[in-house]
Design a protein around this motif. Structure first.
Motif, PDB file in Angstrom:
ATOM      1  N   GLN A 110      -8.068  -1.695  -6.725  1.00 48.84           N
ATOM      2  CA  GLN A 110      -8.335  -0.609  -5.786  1.00 48.84           C
ATOM      3  C   GLN A 110      -8.218  -1.089  -4.338  1.00 48.84           C
ATOM      4  OE1 GLN A 110      -8.624   2.514  -6.560  1.00 48.84           O
ATOM      5  NE2 GLN A 110      -8.617   2.171  -8.738  1.00 48.84           N
ATOM      6  N   GLU A 111      -8.126  -2.381  -4.156  1.00 47.52           N
ATOM      7  CA  GLU A 111      -8.014  -2.980  -2.835  1.00 47.52           C
ATOM      8  C   GLU A 111      -6.709  -2.512  -2.170  1.00 47.52           C
ATOM      9  OE1 GLU A 111      -8.462  -7.530  -1.226  1.00 47.52           O
ATOM     10  OE2 GLU A 111      -7.389  -7.237  -3.095  1.00 47.52           O
ATOM     11  N   SER A 112      -6.752  -2.237  -0.875  1.00 45.05           N
ATOM     12  CA  SER A 112      -5.540  -1.819  -0.167  1.00 45.05           C
ATOM     13  C   SER A 112      -4.585  -3.004  -0.037  1.00 45.05           C
ATOM     14  CB  SER A 112      -5.893  -1.282   1.213  1.00 45.05           C
ATOM     15  OG  SER A 112      -6.265  -2.348   2.080  1.00 45.05           O
ATOM     16  N   LEU A 113      -3.319  -2.701   0.165  1.00 45.17           N
ATOM     17  CA  LEU A 113      -2.339  -3.769   0.341  1.00 45.17           C
ATOM     18  C   LEU A 113      -2.694  -4.630   1.549  1.00 45.17           C
ATOM     19  CD1 LEU A 113       0.260  -5.189  -0.465  1.00 45.17           C
ATOM     20  CD2 LEU A 113       1.516  -3.469   0.861  1.00 45.17           C
ATOM     21  N   GLY A 114      -3.099  -3.993   2.641  1.00 41.63           N
ATOM     22  CA  GLY A 114      -3.462  -4.748   3.841  1.00 41.63           C
ATOM     23  C   GLY A 114      -4.618  -5.696   3.606  1.00 41.63           C
TER      24      GLY A 114
ATOM     25  N   TYR B  77      -5.519  -6.923   0.713  1.00 38.94           N
ATOM     26  CA  TYR B  77      -5.044  -7.970  -0.189  1.00 38.94           C
ATOM     27  C   TYR B  77      -4.256  -9.024   0.594  1.00 38.94           C
ATOM     28  CZ  TYR B  77      -2.582 -10.237  -4.050  1.00 38.94           C
ATOM     29  OH  TYR B  77      -2.073 -11.155  -4.935  1.00 38.94           O
ATOM     30  N   VAL B  78      -3.405  -8.571   1.508  1.00 36.00           N
ATOM     31  CA  VAL B  78      -2.635  -9.503   2.325  1.00 36.00           C
ATOM     32  C   VAL B  78      -3.581 -10.377   3.149  1.00 36.00           C
ATOM     33  CG1 VAL B  78      -1.070  -9.657   4.328  1.00 36.00           C
ATOM     34  CG2 VAL B  78      -0.503  -8.175   2.383  1.00 36.00           C
ATOM     35  N   MET B  79      -4.614  -9.779   3.721  1.00 37.27           N
ATOM     36  CA  MET B  79      -5.571 -10.553   4.511  1.00 37.27           C
ATOM     37  C   MET B  79      -6.233 -11.627   3.637  1.00 37.27           C
ATOM     38  SD  MET B  79      -8.883  -9.397   6.795  1.00 37.27           S
ATOM     39  CE  MET B  79      -9.571  -8.428   5.477  1.00 37.27           C
ATOM     40  N   THR B  80      -6.639 -11.265   2.436  1.00 42.27           N
ATOM     41  CA  THR B  80      -7.276 -12.221   1.522  1.00 42.27           C
ATOM     42  C   THR B  80      -6.328 -13.364   1.194  1.00 42.27           C
ATOM     43  OG1 THR B  80      -8.647 -10.485   0.566  1.00 42.27           O
ATOM     44  CG2 THR B  80      -8.333 -12.466  -0.765  1.00 42.27           C
TER      45      THR B  80
ATOM     46  N   GLU C 235      -3.597  -4.941   8.163  1.00 46.26           N
ATOM     47  CA  GLU C 235      -4.648  -5.483   7.301  1.00 46.26           C
ATOM     48  C   GLU C 235      -5.878  -4.581   7.253  1.00 46.26           C
ATOM     49  OE1 GLU C 235      -3.646 -10.268   7.495  1.00 46.26           O
ATOM     50  OE2 GLU C 235      -5.410  -9.523   8.553  1.00 46.26           O
ATOM     51  N   SER C 236      -6.150  -3.880   8.335  1.00 43.10           N
ATOM     52  CA  SER C 236      -7.327  -2.996   8.356  1.00 43.10           C
ATOM     53  C   SER C 236      -7.027  -1.610   7.793  1.00 43.10           C
ATOM     54  CB  SER C 236      -7.857  -2.869   9.786  1.00 43.10           C
ATOM     55  OG  SER C 236      -6.948  -2.151  10.595  1.00 43.10           O
ATOM     56  N   GLY C 237      -5.770  -1.353   7.441  1.00 38.94           N
ATOM     57  CA  GLY C 237      -5.418  -0.062   6.858  1.00 38.94           C
ATOM     58  C   GLY C 237      -5.072   1.006   7.873  1.00 38.94           C
ATOM     59  N   GLU C 238      -4.998   0.637   9.150  1.00 41.17           N
ATOM     60  CA  GLU C 238      -4.672   1.605  10.195  1.00 41.17           C
ATOM     61  C   GLU C 238      -3.183   1.923  10.260  1.00 41.17           C
ATOM     62  OE1 GLU C 238      -6.471   0.898  14.096  1.00 41.17           O
ATOM     63  OE2 GLU C 238      -7.752  -0.580  13.105  1.00 41.17           O
ATOM     64  N   SER C 239      -2.349   1.048   9.687  1.00 39.81           N
ATOM     65  CA  SER C 239      -0.903   1.277   9.692  1.00 39.81           C
ATOM     66  C   SER C 239      -0.294   0.678   8.427  1.00 39.81           C
ATOM     67  CB  SER C 239      -0.266   0.661  10.943  1.00 39.81           C
ATOM     68  OG  SER C 239      -0.362  -0.746  10.879  1.00 39.81           O
ATOM     69  N   GLN C 240       0.968   0.946   8.241  1.00 38.35           N
ATOM     70  CA  GLN C 240       1.701   0.413   7.091  1.00 38.35           C
ATOM     71  C   GLN C 240       2.754  -0.569   7.587  1.00 38.35           C
ATOM     72  OE1 GLN C 240       0.919   1.108   3.854  1.00 38.35           O
ATOM     73  NE2 GLN C 240      -0.812   2.166   4.788  1.00 38.35           N
ATOM     74  N   ILE C 241       3.251  -1.365   6.678  1.00 38.71           N
ATOM     75  CA  ILE C 241       4.290  -2.325   7.017  1.00 38.71           C
ATOM     76  C   ILE C 241       5.601  -1.817   6.419  1.00 38.71           C
ATOM     77  CG2 ILE C 241       4.048  -3.856   5.027  1.00 38.71           C
ATOM     78  CD1 ILE C 241       4.043  -6.159   7.204  1.00 38.71           C
TER      79      ILE C 241
ATOM     80  N   LEU D  56       2.617  -6.386  -4.788  1.00 38.87           N
ATOM     81  CA  LEU D  56       2.492  -4.933  -4.910  1.00 38.87           C
ATOM     82  C   LEU D  56       1.410  -4.492  -5.885  1.00 38.87           C
ATOM     83  CD1 LEU D  56       6.258  -3.956  -4.743  1.00 38.87           C
ATOM     84  CD2 LEU D  56       4.531  -3.804  -2.938  1.00 38.87           C
ATOM     85  N   THR D  57       1.055  -5.353  -6.829  1.00 39.21           N
ATOM     86  CA  THR D  57      -0.020  -5.005  -7.763  1.00 39.21           C
ATOM     87  C   THR D  57      -1.354  -5.597  -7.347  1.00 39.21           C
ATOM     88  OG1 THR D  57       0.476  -6.881  -9.226  1.00 39.21           O
ATOM     89  CG2 THR D  57       1.538  -4.766  -9.744  1.00 39.21           C
ATOM     90  N   HIS D  58      -1.352  -6.324  -6.232  1.00 43.06           N
ATOM     91  CA  HIS D  58      -2.572  -6.944  -5.693  1.00 43.06           C
ATOM     92  C   HIS D  58      -3.207  -7.880  -6.722  1.00 43.06           C
ATOM     93  CE1 HIS D  58      -3.054  -2.867  -3.367  1.00 43.06           C
ATOM     94  NE2 HIS D  58      -1.898  -3.433  -3.130  1.00 43.06           N
ATOM     95  N   ASN D  59      -2.378  -8.644  -7.405  1.00 42.57           N
ATOM     96  CA  ASN D  59      -2.844  -9.542  -8.460  1.00 42.57           C
ATOM     97  C   ASN D  59      -3.856 -10.539  -7.901  1.00 42.57           C
ATOM     98  OD1 ASN D  59      -3.200 -11.347 -10.551  1.00 42.57           O
ATOM     99  ND2 ASN D  59      -1.033 -11.549 -11.017  1.00 42.57           N
TER     100      ASN D  59
END
Length: 104
Positions: free
Chosen positions: A3-7, A9-12, A39-45, A65-68
């Protein structure tokens, strides 16, 4: 898929790789502020940046993409984004599924 957002997940993953936002920004052609907003979800890449981002984080594009949470070590670099390949794949998918462009 988590359920984690891509941003998020990228930060982690970025922190786990000891990378700074500025490291990603410089490598991807973005500003540090743009990476922060992503990373904060305010925009997309941009879609075409995802393979390079995955490579920087030592992830397969699938894991990104699956935030594995437990990705396997990256065995081979992800190929660069190819709009030509995306178009060809969509045409093939449409033909295989007998879909019109509108149905797609």
């Amino acid at each position: 898929m988590s359920q984690e957002s891509l941003g998020s997940y990228v930060m982690t993953r970025r922190k786990a790789s000891s990378l700074k936002q500025s490291d990603l920004a410089n490598a991807l052609g973005y500003t540090s502020q743009a990476i922060s907003k992503f990373e904060s979800g305010e925009s997309q890449i941009a879609l075409e940046v995802l393979p390079k981002l995955a490579n920087l984080l030592s992830l397969s594009l699938d894991d990104l993409l699956t935030h594995n949470p437990n990705p396997e070590p990256l065995r081979a670099k992800n190929p660069d984004f190819s709009l030509t390949q995306v178009k060809a794949n969509l045409i093939a998918l449409r033909a295989n599924a007998l879909l019109s462009q509108e149905q797609e």
